[in-house]
Design an enzyme around this catalytic site. Structure first.
Site, PDB file in Angstrom:
ATOM      1  N   ILE A  73       0.860  -1.102  -0.232  1.00 31.04           N
ATOM      2  CA  ILE A  73       0.050   0.029   0.037  1.00 31.04           C
ATOM      3  C   ILE A  73       0.913   1.253   0.079  1.00 31.04           C
ATOM      4  O   ILE A  73       2.007   1.537   0.736  1.00 31.04           O
ATOM      5  CB  ILE A  73      -1.068  -0.057   1.082  1.00 31.04           C
ATOM      6  CG1 ILE A  73      -2.072  -1.147   0.960  1.00 31.04           C
ATOM      7  CG2 ILE A  73      -1.701   1.400   1.124  1.00 31.04           C
ATOM      8  CD1 ILE A  73      -2.792  -1.469   2.119  1.00 31.04           C
TER       9      ILE A  73
ATOM     10  N   ASP B  18      -7.173   1.252  -4.414  1.00 32.50           N
ATOM     11  CA  ASP B  18      -8.127   0.891  -5.759  1.00 32.50           C
ATOM     12  C   ASP B  18      -9.367   2.014  -6.003  1.00 32.50           C
ATOM     13  O   ASP B  18     -10.260   1.634  -6.515  1.00 32.50           O
ATOM     14  CB  ASP B  18      -8.474  -0.369  -5.790  1.00 32.50           C
ATOM     15  CG  ASP B  18      -7.624  -1.471  -5.750  1.00 32.50           C
ATOM     16  OD1 ASP B  18      -6.156  -1.105  -6.258  1.00 32.50           O
ATOM     17  OD2 ASP B  18      -7.389  -2.454  -5.062  1.00 32.50           O
TER      18      ASP B  18
ATOM     19  N   SER C  56      -9.058  -2.407 -14.939  1.00 33.07           N
ATOM     20  CA  SER C  56      -9.147  -0.825 -14.744  1.00 33.07           C
ATOM     21  C   SER C  56      -7.740  -0.347 -14.761  1.00 33.07           C
ATOM     22  O   SER C  56      -6.843  -0.796 -13.831  1.00 33.07           O
ATOM     23  CB  SER C  56      -9.856  -0.565 -13.646  1.00 33.07           C
ATOM     24  OG  SER C  56     -11.191  -1.257 -13.668  1.00 33.07           O
TER      25      SER C  56
ATOM     26  N   ASN D 188      -2.054   2.829 -11.385  1.00 30.10           N
ATOM     27  CA  ASN D 188      -2.228   1.544 -11.094  1.00 30.10           C
ATOM     28  C   ASN D 188      -3.020   0.750 -12.042  1.00 30.10           C
ATOM     29  O   ASN D 188      -4.159   1.340 -12.719  1.00 30.10           O
ATOM     30  CB  ASN D 188      -2.650   1.382  -9.561  1.00 30.10           C
ATOM     31  CG  ASN D 188      -2.675   0.086  -9.049  1.00 30.10           C
ATOM     32  OD1 ASN D 188      -1.813  -0.708  -9.315  1.00 30.10           O
ATOM     33  ND2 ASN D 188      -3.762  -0.354  -8.552  1.00 30.10           N
TER      34      ASN D 188
ATOM     35  N   HIS E 277      -5.543  -2.575 -12.011  1.00 34.31           N
ATOM     36  CA  HIS E 277      -6.295  -3.507 -11.151  1.00 34.31           C
ATOM     37  C   HIS E 277      -6.999  -4.502 -12.173  1.00 34.31           C
ATOM     38  O   HIS E 277      -7.779  -4.041 -12.987  1.00 34.31           O
ATOM     39  CB  HIS E 277      -7.201  -2.852 -10.339  1.00 34.31           C
ATOM     40  CG  HIS E 277      -7.612  -3.413  -9.285  1.00 34.31           C
ATOM     41  ND1 HIS E 277      -6.893  -4.341  -8.065  1.00 34.31           N
ATOM     42  CD2 HIS E 277      -8.982  -4.207  -8.947  1.00 34.31           C
ATOM     43  CE1 HIS E 277      -7.836  -5.032  -7.333  1.00 34.31           C
ATOM     44  NE2 HIS E 277      -9.001  -5.121  -7.965  1.00 34.31           N
TER      45      HIS E 277
HETATM   46  C1  GRF Z   1      -1.688  -7.772 -12.405  1.00 36.49           C
HETATM   47  O1  GRF Z   1      -2.775  -8.836 -12.338  1.00 36.49           O
HETATM   48  C2  GRF Z   1      -2.086  -6.595 -12.050  1.00 36.49           C
HETATM   49  O2  GRF Z   1      -3.487  -6.238 -12.250  1.00 36.49           O
HETATM   50  C3  GRF Z   1      -2.131  -6.734 -10.561  1.00 36.49           C
HETATM   51  O3  GRF Z   1      -1.056  -7.468 -10.417  1.00 36.49           O
HETATM   52  C4  GRF Z   1      -0.667  -8.471 -11.370  1.00 36.49           C
HETATM   53  C5  GRF Z   1       0.703  -7.907 -11.822  1.00 36.49           C
HETATM   54  O4  GRF Z   1       1.278  -8.808 -12.914  1.00 36.49           O
HETATM   55  N1  GRF Z   1      -2.118  -5.331 -10.005  1.00 36.49           N
HETATM   56  P1  GRF Z   1       2.600  -8.849 -13.617  1.00 36.49           P
HETATM   57  O5  GRF Z   1       3.630  -8.771 -12.210  1.00 36.49           O
HETATM   58  O6  GRF Z   1       2.431  -7.520 -14.357  1.00 36.49           O
HETATM   59  O7  GRF Z   1       2.776  -9.801 -14.381  1.00 36.49           O
END
Ligand code: GRF
Length: 206
Positions: A97, A150, A141, A112, A114
């Protein structure tokens, strides 16, 4: 001028690689100045180094003894990013966080991704949450980072249909494919100065 990015990761870094590919292929007018991980064993650190990108493990442990340890760590990360000339911070699987101390150093300059259609299923295991809820559609998103986890204004989203046979793994894989398209597109809008905030709505300027 190419947008100077700093990418924060904790794991495999597939979104980081998608961003680097988009830059290389001319779809994203940016440059990754530095990659920072809070985990020593993040595979993404190695991937970045293989591509000639500076990649740094910032160990949270030495900060643990300090008062306001989370903020102190974040100020150290922010300072490192600033020293590398980073204009925009990209959270890409950063499993920590982010405190206001870091957000304030990059106001409306931190994004970010998500793996759900926010505001549905924030927090950990978003794909599992969607399946357990019985949702028929999920997705991903890209949003600005604000103090609520988020919760920041949404920049763009992509939808993914959920099938009856889906497992966390199959759904996550299909969402990830969309993430790899979406994140570079959102960053390109940022690089072009086309994102305008009105209240909590992000307008994309033509
Ligand atoms: C992804 O699913 C992203 O949405 C989430 O963490 C994962 C990261 O995957 N926040 P990577 O390390 O980019 O392969």
């Amino acid at each position: 001028m190419a947008l100077a990015l700093g990418v924060l990761i904790s794991g495999r870094g597939s979104n980081l690689l998608a961003i680097l590919d988009a830059i290389q292929e001319g779809r994203l007018d940016a440059i990754v100045k530095v990659v920072v991980s809070n985990k020593a064993n993040a595979v993404g650190l190695e991937r970045a180094k293989e591509r000639g990108i500076q990649a740094v493990f910032m160990d949270p442990k030495p900060f643990a003894q300090k008062e306001n340890s989370r903020e102190a760590y974040d100020v150290a990360v922010g300072t490192l990013l600033q020293e590398h000339g980073v204009e925009c911070v990209v959270l890409a699987g950063y499993m920590r966080i982010v405190t206001p101390a870091l957000i304030r150093m990059f106001t409306w300059k931190m994004l970010n991704i998500h793996p759900s259609l926010l505001p549905a299923f924030p927090g950990l295991d978003a794909q599992r949450q969607a399946l357990e809820w019985g949702a028929k559609v999920s997705g991903c998103s890209v949003h600005f980072v604000t103090e609520g986890v988020d919760e920041g204004p949404i920049i763009c989203q992509a939808a993914v249909a959920i099938n009856e046979e889906d497992t966390v793994e199959t759904l996550s894989a299909r969402i990830l494919e969309q993430e790899h398209q979406l994140y570079p597109q959102a960053l390109q809008l940022m690089a072009q100065g086309r994102l305008q905030l009105e209240g909590r709505t992000v307008q994309v300027l033509q």
